[in-house]
Motif scaffolding. Structure first.
Motif, PDB file in Angstrom:
ATOM      1  N   LEU A  43       8.298 -22.371 -19.845  1.00 17.55           N
ATOM      2  CA  LEU A  43       8.498 -22.364 -18.400  1.00 17.55           C
ATOM      3  C   LEU A  43       7.411 -23.167 -17.677  1.00 17.55           C
ATOM      4  CD1 LEU A  43       9.373 -18.577 -17.990  1.00 17.55           C
ATOM      5  CD2 LEU A  43      10.945 -20.512 -18.154  1.00 17.55           C
ATOM      6  N   SER A  44       6.560 -23.817 -18.473  1.00 14.87           N
ATOM      7  CA  SER A  44       5.429 -24.519 -17.875  1.00 14.87           C
ATOM      8  C   SER A  44       5.891 -25.739 -17.089  1.00 14.87           C
ATOM      9  CB  SER A  44       4.445 -24.909 -18.968  1.00 14.87           C
ATOM     10  OG  SER A  44       4.041 -26.246 -18.826  1.00 14.87           O
ATOM     11  N   ARG A  45       5.010 -26.199 -16.164  1.00 20.01           N
ATOM     12  CA  ARG A  45       5.355 -27.378 -15.371  1.00 20.01           C
ATOM     13  C   ARG A  45       5.167 -28.647 -16.177  1.00 20.01           C
ATOM     14  NH1 ARG A  45       1.692 -25.717 -10.494  1.00 20.01           N
ATOM     15  NH2 ARG A  45       0.892 -24.581 -12.302  1.00 20.01           N
ATOM     16  N   PHE A  46       4.395 -28.544 -17.276  1.00 23.03           N
ATOM     17  CA  PHE A  46       4.181 -29.742 -18.104  1.00 23.03           C
ATOM     18  C   PHE A  46       5.367 -29.940 -19.033  1.00 23.03           C
ATOM     19  CE2 PHE A  46       0.012 -27.902 -17.189  1.00 23.03           C
ATOM     20  CZ  PHE A  46      -0.535 -28.937 -16.448  1.00 23.03           C
ATOM     21  N   ALA A  47       6.003 -31.082 -18.884  1.00 24.22           N
ATOM     22  CA  ALA A  47       7.228 -31.344 -19.650  1.00 24.22           C
ATOM     23  C   ALA A  47       6.957 -31.307 -21.149  1.00 24.22           C
ATOM     24  CB  ALA A  47       7.819 -32.688 -19.253  1.00 24.22           C
ATOM     25  N   TRP A  48       5.804 -31.853 -21.557  1.00 19.77           N
ATOM     26  CA  TRP A  48       5.536 -31.929 -23.003  1.00 19.77           C
ATOM     27  C   TRP A  48       5.345 -30.540 -23.600  1.00 19.77           C
ATOM     28  CZ3 TRP A  48       0.971 -30.004 -24.930  1.00 19.77           C
ATOM     29  CH2 TRP A  48      -0.063 -29.794 -24.011  1.00 19.77           C
ATOM     30  N   LEU A  49       4.765 -29.649 -22.804  1.00 17.18           N
ATOM     31  CA  LEU A  49       4.543 -28.293 -23.286  1.00 17.18           C
ATOM     32  C   LEU A  49       5.890 -27.561 -23.451  1.00 17.18           C
ATOM     33  CD1 LEU A  49       1.912 -26.907 -23.989  1.00 17.18           C
ATOM     34  CD2 LEU A  49       1.958 -25.776 -21.773  1.00 17.18           C
ATOM     35  N   ALA A  50       6.741 -27.753 -22.455  1.00 17.98           N
ATOM     36  CA  ALA A  50       8.074 -27.150 -22.519  1.00 17.98           C
ATOM     37  C   ALA A  50       8.850 -27.701 -23.715  1.00 17.98           C
ATOM     38  CB  ALA A  50       8.834 -27.414 -21.225  1.00 17.98           C
ATOM     39  N   ALA A  51       8.719 -28.999 -23.949  1.00 18.74           N
ATOM     40  CA  ALA A  51       9.422 -29.639 -25.066  1.00 18.74           C
ATOM     41  C   ALA A  51       8.917 -29.086 -26.398  1.00 18.74           C
ATOM     42  CB  ALA A  51       9.235 -31.152 -25.010  1.00 18.74           C
ATOM     43  N   LEU A  52       7.610 -28.869 -26.458  1.00 22.55           N
ATOM     44  CA  LEU A  52       7.010 -28.331 -27.683  1.00 22.55           C
ATOM     45  C   LEU A  52       7.577 -26.945 -27.982  1.00 22.55           C
ATOM     46  CD1 LEU A  52       4.772 -29.583 -29.462  1.00 22.55           C
ATOM     47  CD2 LEU A  52       3.192 -27.947 -28.429  1.00 22.55           C
ATOM     48  N   ALA A  53       7.645 -26.118 -26.930  1.00 21.65           N
ATOM     49  CA  ALA A  53       8.178 -24.768 -27.109  1.00 21.65           C
ATOM     50  C   ALA A  53       9.633 -24.829 -27.537  1.00 21.65           C
ATOM     51  CB  ALA A  53       8.045 -23.977 -25.811  1.00 21.65           C
ATOM     52  N   LYS A  54      10.363 -25.743 -26.951  1.00 20.81           N
ATOM     53  CA  LYS A  54      11.783 -25.888 -27.286  1.00 20.81           C
ATOM     54  C   LYS A  54      11.937 -26.298 -28.751  1.00 20.81           C
ATOM     55  CE  LYS A  54      15.638 -27.569 -24.654  1.00 20.81           C
ATOM     56  NZ  LYS A  54      16.138 -28.511 -23.651  1.00 20.81           N
ATOM     57  N   ALA A  55      11.084 -27.223 -29.177  1.00 21.48           N
ATOM     58  CA  ALA A  55      11.138 -27.697 -30.562  1.00 21.48           C
ATOM     59  C   ALA A  55      10.821 -26.547 -31.527  1.00 21.48           C
ATOM     60  CB  ALA A  55      10.159 -28.849 -30.763  1.00 21.48           C
ATOM     61  N   TYR A  56       9.828 -25.752 -31.152  1.00 21.47           N
ATOM     62  CA  TYR A  56       9.457 -24.614 -31.988  1.00 21.47           C
ATOM     63  C   TYR A  56      10.653 -23.680 -32.184  1.00 21.47           C
ATOM     64  CZ  TYR A  56       7.186 -20.328 -33.508  1.00 21.47           C
ATOM     65  OH  TYR A  56       6.847 -19.216 -34.222  1.00 21.47           O
ATOM     66  N   VAL A  57      11.278 -23.330 -31.069  1.00 24.18           N
ATOM     67  CA  VAL A  57      12.428 -22.420 -31.126  1.00 24.18           C
ATOM     68  C   VAL A  57      13.550 -23.044 -31.952  1.00 24.18           C
ATOM     69  CG1 VAL A  57      14.222 -21.322 -29.740  1.00 24.18           C
ATOM     70  CG2 VAL A  57      11.853 -21.278 -28.958  1.00 24.18           C
ATOM     71  N   PHE A  58      13.762 -24.333 -31.732  1.00 21.71           N
ATOM     72  CA  PHE A  58      14.816 -25.043 -32.468  1.00 21.71           C
ATOM     73  C   PHE A  58      14.585 -24.977 -33.978  1.00 21.71           C
ATOM     74  CE2 PHE A  58      16.111 -29.213 -34.314  1.00 21.71           C
ATOM     75  CZ  PHE A  58      17.481 -29.021 -34.249  1.00 21.71           C
ATOM     76  N   VAL A  59      13.363 -25.254 -34.398  1.00 23.15           N
ATOM     77  CA  VAL A  59      13.070 -25.286 -35.835  1.00 23.15           C
ATOM     78  C   VAL A  59      13.158 -23.890 -36.456  1.00 23.15           C
ATOM     79  CG1 VAL A  59      11.254 -25.683 -37.545  1.00 23.15           C
ATOM     80  CG2 VAL A  59      11.693 -27.385 -35.773  1.00 23.15           C
ATOM     81  N   PHE A  60      12.564 -22.899 -35.786  1.00 19.88           N
ATOM     82  CA  PHE A  60      12.534 -21.581 -36.415  1.00 19.88           C
ATOM     83  C   PHE A  60      13.853 -20.834 -36.324  1.00 19.88           C
ATOM     84  CE2 PHE A  60       8.082 -22.415 -36.624  1.00 19.88           C
ATOM     85  CZ  PHE A  60       7.707 -21.765 -37.788  1.00 19.88           C
ATOM     86  N   ARG A  61      14.662 -21.162 -35.309  1.00 14.92           N
ATOM     87  CA  ARG A  61      15.975 -20.536 -35.275  1.00 14.92           C
ATOM     88  C   ARG A  61      16.991 -21.316 -36.096  1.00 14.92           C
ATOM     89  NH1 ARG A  61      18.219 -18.296 -29.806  1.00 14.92           N
ATOM     90  NH2 ARG A  61      18.538 -20.517 -29.451  1.00 14.92           N
ATOM     91  N   GLY A  62      16.659 -22.560 -36.406  1.00 19.22           N
ATOM     92  CA  GLY A  62      17.626 -23.412 -37.093  1.00 19.22           C
ATOM     93  C   GLY A  62      17.498 -23.419 -38.608  1.00 19.22           C
TER      94      GLY A  62
END
Lengths: 226, 262, 238
Positions: A43-62
């Protein structure tokens, strides 16, 4: 069915319950904390941080948890650098490897469950609280969080049960929790059904208990009927 | 949409194919097709190549016997910890490469042995233990789950930390990682690791363990109790390939010494 | 690390890994479809007026969702042929061995698990279909089963689609556990290769990548399916 063997094996199998519970509770607790950080990043304002979190969720749920456990336990220990690192005392131990894998995995799911809870908070409630002059922190603590938590509890309860079941995978990296002990008994008695049915019943009881606890929590967090 | 849904249901139903039953009522008769349960993770006796085929000493011996005795043999892969339950529920008719022990005889019958080995430890060359129950106090010992070394270790090395692995290869990975101090397995099978690049710095340790009460009288093949037909044919096969040199030929392909034993 | 181990040549494991991916997909799709059938049946049972049927539905979902997938798979792996043999013996008096192949065991076990999770999703879908439509259909003189088949289920499936997409992902990842039966899917292949080459990092990373590819690809597929299923409904305000 060899009921005598089943009866005799009950104490041995129950002996695995503490380890199963330790794995489940510790990884859920660690996963919860980690999930808060992931959510904050998401939920951070920094796009790269949000992208990192998204990638994490993607990898561990995938990817399957079994792959994650084997990767952490056997994959990482292949390298001298890992074995020389300060993390080795933890990674060396199958208990911590399993806990780590379970925690990393559940954190990905938990962060999404929390996000779902936050999204379900009606904006009107927050605006109303602001209008009453509450500080941002106070709004978060007294309005947003309780509503979000109430929304997230059923899903989080499911996640808890999934984690209790997932601990059985720790048996694949030499841990002797309920499934590990069951396999050990089978390797000498060859009584596959008797023992696995018994082990299954133990997990079922644990999960029924967990379900009841979650239902209790849910009831306590629900406002009294109008 | 409706038709599509119906097709889906049909598809799922047909996905559950049950293969044809096999006649095996007469236990003295040799079945038309002999299914051999094999681990496929026990080099050089049986393992997989990059194409996914099972190869190794066991496979060559079995193929030689099957060709000679006109058996229609197929191999079925099965993890070691479930190898006896798999035989008992009929997933295959023969287990290849299994130690002939008294404990197992309570559940299955055996052919004659076709190779034999003592069990030994493998450990770091620069670390020595006193290889007794007391001497191994605090040592972490790895072995394969379901192997007879497991039974022995649990009875004898009561002061050590014991770890069962699904395959022996995993035990070597953990030995190399330093998670365990010693691997306890069949001495001949351990040579495969010791002779590989990863085995550098490791060696055989301690004495030969060959107490027949635990380690049996060699490695043979197991069948369900009373199925004498298959057993007798395989025994004949073992005797014949031993007698005419085919066994020696296979032996020499894998080992610089005779693995048959005394 | 030796990347050439992943090549498609005679020394590389790339070929078997890809075959493993195909096997994973085949098992997942079959199990998922079987799960939808079981899930629909269990959902209807749970919504039934008969107490017995409701009991069966509830027992099924509670038990299967309450015990680890690994145990369900082990029980099926060792139990399916014994069970069928016992039935065949009781009914036909035939006492031979009946072999159920590893693929069928995998589909049965995972289908059963998948079905338990599909049940709630499908039940929710059915509950979302407005009662008025059923009444309208009944007023038109349609028979009960026609109403179920033509009015209720197709719409229920549309409502259930997002939830079923989740069950699909779950099923796809559960196939990794089938590796314990020796079926050569992705995880099994990686396991064998990691053991044979002593390169666990490389092969488990490769396996993870293949699973990611499958989950990512299929989530896109389900996204498309949702768009298609919601044609004509998009204009409705949410």
């Amino acid at each position: 069915m060899n009921f005598e063997l089943m009866w005799e094996s009950v104490p041995a199998l129950l002996g695995g319950v503490p380890l199963t519970l330790q794995l489940a509770l510790l990884s859920v607790a660690l996963g919860f904390v980690l999930a808060l950080f992931i959510l904050a990043a998401r939920l951070s304002r920094f796009a790269w941080l949000a992208a990192l979190a998204k990638a994490y969720v993607f990898v561990f749920r995938g990817t399957p948890l079994l792959v994650q456990i084997f990767f952490i336990y056997y994959g990482l220990s292949q390298f001298d650098d890992v074995r020389a690192s300060i993390l080795w005392p933890l990674l060396r131990d199958p208990f911590w490897c399993s806990t780590l894998a379970l925690a990393l995995n559940t954190a990905a799911y938990a962060s999404e469950i929390m996000r779902g809870g936050l999204l379900a908070v009606p904006p009107g409630a927050i605006e109303a609280a602001k209008a009453l002059g509450l500080s941002r922190l106070k709004v978060l603590w007294t309005v947003t969080m309780p509503i979000a938590a109430r929304q997230a509890i059923p899903a989080y309860g499911n996640e808890l049960i999934l984690m209790v079941k997932a601990t059985s995978l720790a048996s694949t990296v030499t841990l002797l929790e309920v499934t590990g002990i069951a396999k050990q008994i089978i390797s000498r008695s060859y009584a596959v059904f008797e023992i696995f049915i018994l082990a299954g019943a133990i997990y079922l009881l644990l999960n029924l208990a967990a379900t009841m606890l979650v239902a209790l929590a849910e009831r306590r967090m629900t406002l009294p009927a109008r | 949409m409706i038709n599509r849904f119906a097709t889906w249901m049909m598809l799922a139903a047909t996905a559950m194919t049950v293969s044809s039953p096999m006649a095996l009522a007469d236990t003295a008769k040799v079945p038309e097709q002999v299914r051999i349960g094999i681990e496929g993770a026990y080099p050089p006796f049986n393992y997989r190549d990059a194409a996914g085929n099972v190869i190794g000493f066991d496979v060559d011996v079995m193929n030689a016997i099957c060709a000679r005795k006109k058996l229609n043999c197929t191999f079925v892969l099965q993890d070691w910890d479930g190898i006896i339950p798999g035989l008992l529920v009929g997933k295959y008719d023969v287990i290849i490469g299994i130690g002939i022990t008294e404990e197992r005889k309570k559940k299955v019958d055996f052919t004659d042995k076709y190779w034999a080995t003592a069990s030994r430890f493998v450990g770091r060359a620069d670390k020595n233990w006193d290889y007794t129950a007391e001497g191994l106090k605090g040592a972490v010992i790895g072995f394969q789950s379901g192997a007879y070394q497991e039974t022995y270790a649990k009875d004898k090395f009561t002061q050590s930390e014991l770890k069962g692995y699904q395959t022996l290869e995993q035990a070597y990975l953990d030995l190399a990682a330093g998670r365990i101090d010693l691997v306890f397995a069949a001495a001949i099978a351990e040579l495969n690791f010791l002779n590989s690049p990863d085995g550098k710095g490791y060696e055989h340790k301690g004495p030969d363990f060959d107490d027949p009460a635990y380690f049996g009288v060699g490695v043979g093949m197991a069948i369900r109790q009373g199925e004498t037909g298959v057993r007798d044919v395989i025994n004949e096969g073992i005797r014949e390939i031993r007698a005419d040199g085919e066994y020696k030929m296979i032996n020499d392909k894998y080992f610089p010494f005779d693995v048959y034993g005394k | 690390m030796n990347l050439s181990l992943l090549s498609f040549g005679p020394e590389g494991w790339g070929g078997v890994l890809l075959t493993g991916a195909v096997m994973t997909l085949a098992v997942s799709v079959s199990a998922f479809l079987l799960g939808i059938v079981l899930g629909t049946a269990a959902a209807l049972a749970k919504l039934s007026r008969h107490r017995f049927l409701r009991g069966v539905g509830i027992t099924y979902t509670t038990v299967v969702r309450g015990i680890p997938e690994l145990l369900v798979i082990y029980l099926f792996f060792f139990g399916t042929s014994s069970l069928i043999m016992a039935i065949v013996k009781a009914v036909f008096g035939y006492a031979g061995y009946i072999e159920v192949d590893a693929f069928a065991v995998a589909v049965l076990a995972l289908g059963l698990i998948s079905g338990a999770y599909s049940t709630e999703v499908i039940r929710g879908g059915i509950a979302s279909v407005s009662k008025g439509q059923m009444e309208a259909a009944a007023a038109l003189g349609l028979r009960r089963w026609m109403i179920w088949l033509r009015i209720l289920l197709p719409q229920a499936m549309r409502y259930a689609l997002p939830g079923l997409a989740n069950v699909w992902q779950l099923t796809l990842k559960d196939t990794a556990l089938i590796s314990v039966t020796g079926l050569a899917e992705i995880m099994r292949t990686a396991f064998v290769a990691a053991g044979a080459t002593r390169e666990p990092f490389l092969f488990y990373a490769a396996a993870a990548l293949l699973y990611l590819l499958l989950t990512w690809g299929s989530s896109r597929f389900f996204g498309k399916a949702e768009t298609v299923a919601n044609r004509g409904f998009a204009a409705r305000a949410k």
